[in-house]
Design an enzyme around this catalytic site. Structure first.
Site, PDB file in Angstrom:
ATOM      1  N   ASP A 171      55.806 113.097  49.709  1.00 38.53           N
ATOM      2  CA  ASP A 171      55.299 114.240  48.948  1.00 38.53           C
ATOM      3  C   ASP A 171      54.506 115.182  49.861  1.00 38.53           C
ATOM      4  O   ASP A 171      54.206 114.842  51.008  1.00 38.53           O
ATOM      5  CB  ASP A 171      54.431 113.778  47.754  1.00 38.53           C
ATOM      6  CG  ASP A 171      53.470 112.647  48.121  1.00 38.53           C
ATOM      7  OD1 ASP A 171      53.234 112.422  49.316  1.00 38.53           O
ATOM      8  OD2 ASP A 171      52.953 111.990  47.206  1.00 38.53           O
ATOM      9  N   ASN A 204      45.135 106.477  38.547  1.00 44.57           N
ATOM     10  CA  ASN A 204      45.735 106.696  37.227  1.00 44.57           C
ATOM     11  C   ASN A 204      47.167 106.150  37.151  1.00 44.57           C
ATOM     12  O   ASN A 204      47.887 106.432  36.205  1.00 44.57           O
ATOM     13  CB  ASN A 204      45.713 108.194  36.870  1.00 44.57           C
ATOM     14  CG  ASN A 204      46.544 109.036  37.835  1.00 44.57           C
ATOM     15  OD1 ASN A 204      47.229 108.508  38.714  1.00 44.57           O
ATOM     16  ND2 ASN A 204      46.492 110.343  37.675  1.00 44.57           N
ATOM     17  N   HIS A 211      49.684 106.735  39.326  1.00 41.99           N
ATOM     18  CA  HIS A 211      50.767 107.535  39.912  1.00 41.99           C
ATOM     19  C   HIS A 211      51.262 106.894  41.215  1.00 41.99           C
ATOM     20  O   HIS A 211      50.550 106.109  41.838  1.00 41.99           O
ATOM     21  CB  HIS A 211      50.337 108.997  40.146  1.00 41.99           C
ATOM     22  CG  HIS A 211      49.404 109.232  41.289  1.00 41.99           C
ATOM     23  ND1 HIS A 211      48.327 110.092  41.216  1.00 41.99           N
ATOM     24  CD2 HIS A 211      49.360 108.749  42.567  1.00 41.99           C
ATOM     25  CE1 HIS A 211      47.700 110.128  42.371  1.00 41.99           C
ATOM     26  NE2 HIS A 211      48.309 109.309  43.217  1.00 41.99           N
ATOM     27  N   GLU A 228      52.742 111.857  38.291  1.00 41.07           N
ATOM     28  CA  GLU A 228      51.529 111.636  37.507  1.00 41.07           C
ATOM     29  C   GLU A 228      51.851 111.036  36.139  1.00 41.07           C
ATOM     30  O   GLU A 228      53.013 111.053  35.707  1.00 41.07           O
ATOM     31  CB  GLU A 228      50.807 112.983  37.312  1.00 41.07           C
ATOM     32  CG  GLU A 228      50.358 113.657  38.602  1.00 41.07           C
ATOM     33  CD  GLU A 228      49.072 113.048  39.196  1.00 41.07           C
ATOM     34  OE1 GLU A 228      48.792 111.858  38.935  1.00 41.07           O
ATOM     35  OE2 GLU A 228      48.370 113.775  39.916  1.00 41.07           O
TER      36      GLU A 228
END
Ligand code: F6R
Length: 244
Positions: free
Chosen positions: A67, A136, A138, A143
């Protein structure tokens, strides 16, 4: 899912590096997917140390970055390209030609995801993908709320991700968008290797253990992969019951 619980963070890092080096030793022309972030810093440090001490060559290997932020200038210190140059490419004197970077400076940008997928297909896909996990749940920048079948695309970063990743920067300097390999794209890798260390990852790891294919925690999608290894240190594993 195969789980490896290490007794220290250093042991977890060594296990991770050992698995990557075994892949390259058995298949020198491997295509390796690379993640960034704080978890991976000791991984690259260990990889570089072991590579310098050994005789394994990486010249035939090829590396795909998972990414990249959108909207940063080329060479910005927060960019994942500059991260991997600092921690890996330069210390090992690798060639930039051995790397594919998400084309975030491409125009038009809405074609960038498809272009990166094309490059990936052209290279025959990823043999081993290294992954970290966000607090979280991801991975990459997929996400919570991401669909299992999403592919490489522009994503909006969750507020907690921007906060966790800002380091010493002002929050305002951290981009709101990134280009991320998609979940389906990542699940097409032959092997997935996730490293999670530290207390801050314990809740995400607990959720990953107790749920399956749950968009609230994208890492749960990884459990359907036939060759998914999760390496944990005691703190990341502190909210699940596992014995060393
Ligand atoms: C980075 C990436 C992210 C990180 C995750 C954990 O390329 O894809 O999914 O792996 O945000 O980051 P750290 O290790 O900094 O907690």
């Amino acid at each position: 899912m195969r789980i490896i619980l290490s007794d220290t963070i250093e042991a977890a890092v060594k296990t991770t590096v050992k698995m990557v080096l075994e892949q390259i030793e058995s298949h020198p022309d491997s295509v390796i997917g690379l993640a960034t972030g704080r978890t991976m810093e000791p991984v690259y440090a260990q990889w570089v140390t072991e590579a310098k001490a050994g005789s394994l060559s990486f010249k035939q290997s090829f590396f795909f970055m998972l990414d990249e932020y959108l909207g940063l200038s080329e060479g910005h210190s927060l960019s994942f390209k500059s991260y991997i140059e600092r921690h890996f490419l330069i210390p090992l004197s690798l060639s930039p030609d051995q790397f594919a970077f998400p084309p975030v400076h491409h125009h038009p940008i809405d074609k960038a995801g498809d272009d990166y997928e094309k490059t990936l297909r052209h290279r025959g896909g990823i043999d081993l993908q290294l992954l970290g996990i966000g607090q979280n749940g991801h991975f990459g920048f997929n996400e919570p709320g991401s669909n299992k079948f999403c592919r490489t695309r522009i994503v909006q970063l969750a507020p907690e991700t921007r906060e966790a990743n800002r380091g010493s920067l002002n929050l305002a300097e951290v981009p709101h968008e990134a280009l991320s390999m998609g979940i389906e794209t990542i699940l097409e890798s032959k092997t997935l290797l996730m490293l999670a260390t530290g207390k801050s990852k314990a809740n995400a790891i607990k959720y990953l253990f107790n749920h399956h294919d749950d968009p609230a925690c994208p890492a749960t999608y990884l459990k359907s992969h036939p060759h998914f290894t999760l390496v944990l240190d005691p703190e990341a594993a502190s909210k699940i019951s596992l014995k060393i």
